[in-house]
Design a protein around this motif. Sequence first.
Motif, PDB file in Angstrom:
ATOM      1  N   LYS A  96      15.967  42.819  16.489  1.00  0.00           N
ATOM      2  CA  LYS A  96      16.088  41.760  17.495  1.00  0.00           C
ATOM      3  C   LYS A  96      17.538  41.542  17.928  1.00  0.00           C
ATOM      4  O   LYS A  96      17.826  41.395  19.115  1.00  0.00           O
ATOM      5  CB  LYS A  96      15.512  40.446  16.960  1.00  0.00           C
ATOM      6  CG  LYS A  96      15.497  39.318  17.987  1.00  0.00           C
ATOM      7  CD  LYS A  96      14.731  38.120  17.482  1.00  0.00           C
ATOM      8  CE  LYS A  96      14.738  36.986  18.499  1.00  0.00           C
ATOM      9  NZ  LYS A  96      14.068  37.354  19.772  1.00  0.00           N
ATOM     10  N   TYR A  97      18.446  41.508  16.963  1.00  0.00           N
ATOM     11  CA  TYR A  97      19.855  41.256  17.279  1.00  0.00           C
ATOM     12  C   TYR A  97      20.749  42.460  16.959  1.00  0.00           C
ATOM     13  O   TYR A  97      21.895  42.516  17.388  1.00  0.00           O
ATOM     14  CB  TYR A  97      20.370  40.042  16.496  1.00  0.00           C
ATOM     15  CG  TYR A  97      19.509  38.811  16.639  1.00  0.00           C
ATOM     16  CD1 TYR A  97      19.437  38.123  17.844  1.00  0.00           C
ATOM     17  CD2 TYR A  97      18.758  38.331  15.564  1.00  0.00           C
ATOM     18  CE1 TYR A  97      18.641  36.992  17.978  1.00  0.00           C
ATOM     19  CE2 TYR A  97      17.970  37.202  15.689  1.00  0.00           C
ATOM     20  CZ  TYR A  97      17.910  36.537  16.893  1.00  0.00           C
ATOM     21  OH  TYR A  97      17.124  35.422  17.024  1.00  0.00           O
ATOM     22  N   ASN A 123      10.105  40.169  13.437  1.00  0.00           N
ATOM     23  CA  ASN A 123      10.642  40.986  14.512  1.00  0.00           C
ATOM     24  C   ASN A 123      11.518  42.072  13.925  1.00  0.00           C
ATOM     25  O   ASN A 123      12.138  41.871  12.874  1.00  0.00           O
ATOM     26  CB  ASN A 123      11.489  40.113  15.444  1.00  0.00           C
ATOM     27  CG  ASN A 123      11.171  40.367  16.908  1.00  0.00           C
ATOM     28  OD1 ASN A 123      11.119  41.510  17.327  1.00  0.00           O
ATOM     29  ND2 ASN A 123      10.962  39.297  17.670  1.00  0.00           N
TER      30      ASN A 123
END
Length: 326
Positions: A110-111, A107
């Motif tokens: 994502k954060y 990914n």
Amino acid sequence: MKQFAFLFIIALSFISCKESAEEAKAVLSESNGKINNVSIIIDDNLWNGEIGDSIRKKFAAPVDGLPQEEPLFTLNQYPTKVFEGFVRKSRNIIIVKKGKEAGFASNTNKYAKPQNVFFISGTDTEDVLTILEQKSAEIIKTIKASEIIENQVRMKKSLISDAQIQKMFGVSLKIGFGYKYDMVKDKFIWLRKEFTSGYNSVLIYEVPISTVEKDTNIIANITAMRDEIGKANIQGTLPNTWMITEAAYAPYLFDVTIAGKKTYLTKGTWELKNDFMAGPFVNYAIKDTKNNRYLILEGFTYNPSKSKRDWVFELEAIIQSVKFLK
């Protein structure tokens, strides 16, 4: 009328989803971490066993071309229970765990942003080891490419002028603050950046295609070319000293593509003949058929008794920013 209302609801839902996605993207904070650092999210019992050994073997393998052994990435291990806060905002994250299913996923952002997150899970140790074996090269390639970009982004905040490079060679380079033109002569430029314990250098010159391709022994041809350029331009402070390719160890040679052009990448160690100075170098010989030449972009580092990995990586980020203007 009912059909119109139905279509309106769908359109509204689409806009709402799009806005939600954009809002989620907008609220992502900046990622953190030093260049070439990777956060490994894995519980201690796995980290201290076969799985941890495999991770270290693959992601902390020695970097090619450095005089002292240094890891490909600096690995920072955290148990899954502390995966929050600044750890979650690390720029590069690999999450490894055992679960009900075996799988791999990746990914981006994502954060935080920019960010790479990789998920590896398996029902047992063998599952996890198999996925690591299959996917480690892909993960390494992704992280290295994004770290080059991150390095370039950081340098772009304060660039020096590359006008002389553009005029002499018809290419542009993104060179960060601190580098100064040390030597400018006919078809040869040397830039240098000094730091507390040493310096980084960038060399730019060109040679006829026949210099690199005079026979099939490309590595020998590039070595001879480097040594000739070193003797002509890179002298030491003591008499009768100049830069050569270290004879004790053969350089590494890779076929790569830079700016869409066939390139020979050579990594090895330089030294001063008749002196004791030495360090790593990276040499990119870019085949520019249109202009009937090889454009040579080389970086070398002098940082005795200290880490050289990230200094060399900075040189690679500069070199890989090259754009041909003609």
